[in-house]
Design a protein around this motif. Structure first.
Motif, PDB file in Angstrom:
ATOM      1  N   PHE A  60       0.717  -1.146   0.039  1.00 14.94           N
ATOM      2  CA  PHE A  60       0.008   0.139   0.146  1.00 14.94           C
ATOM      3  C   PHE A  60       0.764   1.226  -0.052  1.00 14.94           C
ATOM      4  O   PHE A  60       1.762   1.411   0.802  1.00 14.94           O
ATOM      5  CB  PHE A  60      -0.975   0.136   1.180  1.00 14.94           C
ATOM      6  N   SER A  61       0.587   2.291  -1.005  1.00 15.95           N
ATOM      7  CA  SER A  61       1.373   3.339  -0.967  1.00 15.95           C
ATOM      8  C   SER A  61       0.932   4.575  -0.385  1.00 15.95           C
ATOM      9  O   SER A  61       1.249   5.665   0.028  1.00 15.95           O
ATOM     10  CB  SER A  61       1.659   3.641  -2.731  1.00 15.95           C
ATOM     11  N   ILE A  62      -0.564   4.510   0.099  1.00 18.50           N
ATOM     12  CA  ILE A  62      -1.516   5.521   0.700  1.00 18.50           C
ATOM     13  C   ILE A  62      -2.365   4.867   1.492  1.00 18.50           C
ATOM     14  O   ILE A  62      -3.104   4.055   1.290  1.00 18.50           O
ATOM     15  CB  ILE A  62      -1.998   6.268  -0.211  1.00 18.50           C
ATOM     16  N   VAL A  63      -2.551   5.159   2.759  1.00 20.01           N
ATOM     17  CA  VAL A  63      -3.616   4.887   3.848  1.00 20.01           C
ATOM     18  C   VAL A  63      -4.134   6.058   4.461  1.00 20.01           C
ATOM     19  O   VAL A  63      -3.476   7.166   5.023  1.00 20.01           O
ATOM     20  CB  VAL A  63      -3.117   3.949   4.780  1.00 20.01           C
ATOM     21  N   SER A  64      -5.522   6.062   4.534  1.00 18.83           N
ATOM     22  CA  SER A  64      -6.230   7.304   4.957  1.00 18.83           C
ATOM     23  C   SER A  64      -7.288   6.928   5.693  1.00 18.83           C
ATOM     24  O   SER A  64      -7.872   5.887   5.575  1.00 18.83           O
ATOM     25  CB  SER A  64      -6.469   8.265   4.014  1.00 18.83           C
TER      26      SER A  64
ATOM     27  N   ASP B 261     -10.657   3.505  -2.182  1.00 14.87           N
ATOM     28  CA  ASP B 261     -10.335   2.453  -1.575  1.00 14.87           C
ATOM     29  C   ASP B 261      -9.908   1.610  -2.560  1.00 14.87           C
ATOM     30  O   ASP B 261     -10.690   0.705  -3.356  1.00 14.87           O
ATOM     31  CB  ASP B 261     -11.339   1.620  -0.573  1.00 14.87           C
ATOM     32  N   ILE B 262      -8.796   1.305  -3.275  1.00 14.00           N
ATOM     33  CA  ILE B 262      -8.124   1.027  -4.387  1.00 14.00           C
ATOM     34  C   ILE B 262      -7.307  -0.206  -4.229  1.00 14.00           C
ATOM     35  O   ILE B 262      -6.111   0.180  -3.940  1.00 14.00           O
ATOM     36  CB  ILE B 262      -7.721   1.957  -5.476  1.00 14.00           C
TER      37      ILE B 262
ATOM     38  N   PHE C 189      -8.761   5.504 -10.171  1.00 15.16           N
ATOM     39  CA  PHE C 189      -8.640   6.736  -9.526  1.00 15.16           C
ATOM     40  C   PHE C 189      -9.361   7.828 -10.226  1.00 15.16           C
ATOM     41  O   PHE C 189     -10.258   8.439  -9.783  1.00 15.16           O
ATOM     42  CB  PHE C 189      -7.589   6.756  -9.282  1.00 15.16           C
ATOM     43  N   TYR C 190      -9.248   8.042 -11.613  1.00 19.94           N
ATOM     44  CA  TYR C 190      -9.754   9.049 -12.281  1.00 19.94           C
ATOM     45  C   TYR C 190     -11.132   8.843 -12.634  1.00 19.94           C
ATOM     46  O   TYR C 190     -11.828   9.957 -12.805  1.00 19.94           O
ATOM     47  CB  TYR C 190      -8.946   9.120 -13.490  1.00 19.94           C
TER      48      TYR C 190
ATOM     49  N   LYS D  15      -1.257   0.069  -3.699  1.00 21.52           N
ATOM     50  CA  LYS D  15      -2.479   0.365  -3.615  1.00 21.52           C
ATOM     51  C   LYS D  15      -2.991   1.351  -2.397  1.00 21.52           C
ATOM     52  O   LYS D  15      -2.203   1.962  -1.717  1.00 21.52           O
ATOM     53  CB  LYS D  15      -3.232  -1.021  -3.041  1.00 21.52           C
ATOM     54  N   SER D  16      -4.050   1.991  -2.563  1.00 23.36           N
ATOM     55  CA  SER D  16      -4.551   2.770  -1.451  1.00 23.36           C
ATOM     56  C   SER D  16      -5.828   1.956  -0.533  1.00 23.36           C
ATOM     57  O   SER D  16      -6.510   1.358  -1.060  1.00 23.36           O
ATOM     58  CB  SER D  16      -5.359   4.054  -2.052  1.00 23.36           C
ATOM     59  N   LYS D  17      -5.970   2.454   0.735  1.00 23.60           N
ATOM     60  CA  LYS D  17      -6.851   2.258   1.672  1.00 23.60           C
ATOM     61  C   LYS D  17      -7.270   3.173   2.360  1.00 23.60           C
ATOM     62  O   LYS D  17      -6.777   4.136   2.905  1.00 23.60           O
ATOM     63  CB  LYS D  17      -6.095   1.154   2.575  1.00 23.60           C
TER      64      LYS D  17
END
Length: 285
Positions: A118-122, A142-143, A155-156, A198-200
């Motif tokens: 995962f590259s981004i978690v928020s 949530d990708i 995303f887009y 991925k993003s979470k």
């Protein structure tokens, strides 16, 4: 959590002493304690911002305060705090935003030991200005797709407020970020991060944001020097910027061949235009 890696929090600020106080308080009240807090004052003229930060400096050694000799613009100020960071993870926090007291703990707890999958978690974002109270989960960012190209396409197709831009990023990826003063730079940066991983979105922890210059297209256009930014031309600006970034940005150049960049740039341009065309048509039905 057996080991607490260092989380660097970059807070660029300018003339917002009142909201900045709440921002810093939300950081200092985090249940997660191993923090590096970097505050860059972009040569504020209100004579109060510096005092607010220095009052906190007396109480907490984790804070590092930098006052710029002249205003260098918001974009460079964002880049400055990132460049100064030295932790294991990085996140930006705007000077009019604040986070729940377990926001960092929950994000680190999720992302740690994921081997950079995962590259981004928020968390979920709420907008608290102008009587607006909107949840960011409507974006569906949530990708968790394995295919990096499909992650950017999704995303887009879904991004609206781009709240993952203020998420927690492994420093390995954060140090590749280069901020530029351009329309939707937060979208472009987030897309690059999604190429890496991925993003979470963690569904039960919140950040609280004010919308600032992005609250409407007029304000956004003025900030970026666009005389007339409207619902009609906005998609073309976004599509052009996104496809140009894929073609020209060094991040993609060192990872994808020219032919693949060209094809992917065309795909993303079409994805964005098709998305907003559907929105435009639905509004008129």
């Amino acid at each position: 959590m057996s080991k607490q890696p260092v989380v660097s929090i970059g807070i660029p600020t300018y003339n917002r002493h009142a909201s900045l106080k709440k921002t810093i308080e939300s950081v200092l009240s985090q249940t997660y304690k191993n923090l590096e807090i970097l505050i860059s004052d972009n040569c504020s003229t209100d004579n109060k911002t510096e005092k607010v930060v220095k009052d906190f400096l007396k109480k907490d050694r984790r804070i590092h305060y930098y006052r710029q000799e002249k205003n260098q613009g918001a974009t460079r100020n964002f880049q400055f705090v990132l460049d100064k960071s030295s932790g294991d993870y990085f996140m930006w926090l705007a000077d009019d935003d604040w986070i729940d007291n377990d926001w960092i703990f929950r994000c680190v707890d999720f992302i740690q030991n994921k081997d950079f999958e995962f590259s981004i978690v928020s968390g979920i974002t709420r907008f608290d200005d102008d009587a607006v109270n909107t949840r960011s989960d409507i974006e569906d960012l949530d990708i968790i797709l394995d295919n990096k190209y499909k992650r950017i396409i999704k995303f887009y197709k879904n991004v609206q407020f781009c709240n993952i831009y203020y998420g927690l990023i492994p420093m390995k990826y954060a140090k590749e970020i280069k901020c530029e003063h351009q329309l939707a730079d937060d979208w472009l940066i987030s897309a690059r991060m999604l190429f890496s991983g991925k993003s979470k979105i963690i569904n039960d922890v919140y950040s609280h944001r004010a919308q600032g210059v992005s609250k409407d297209l007029v304000s956004l256009g003025k900030y970026h020097g666009i005389k007339k930014l409207t619902d009609t031309n906005f998609p073309f600006y976004i599509a052009y910027g996104a496809s140009r970034d894929i073609l020209k940005n060094p991040f993609y150049k060192k990872r994808i061949s020219f032919l693949k960049r060209l094809i992917f740039a065309v795909v993303i341009y079409c994805v964005i235009i098709c998305r907003y065309s559907v929105i435009f048509i639905k509004k008129r039905i």
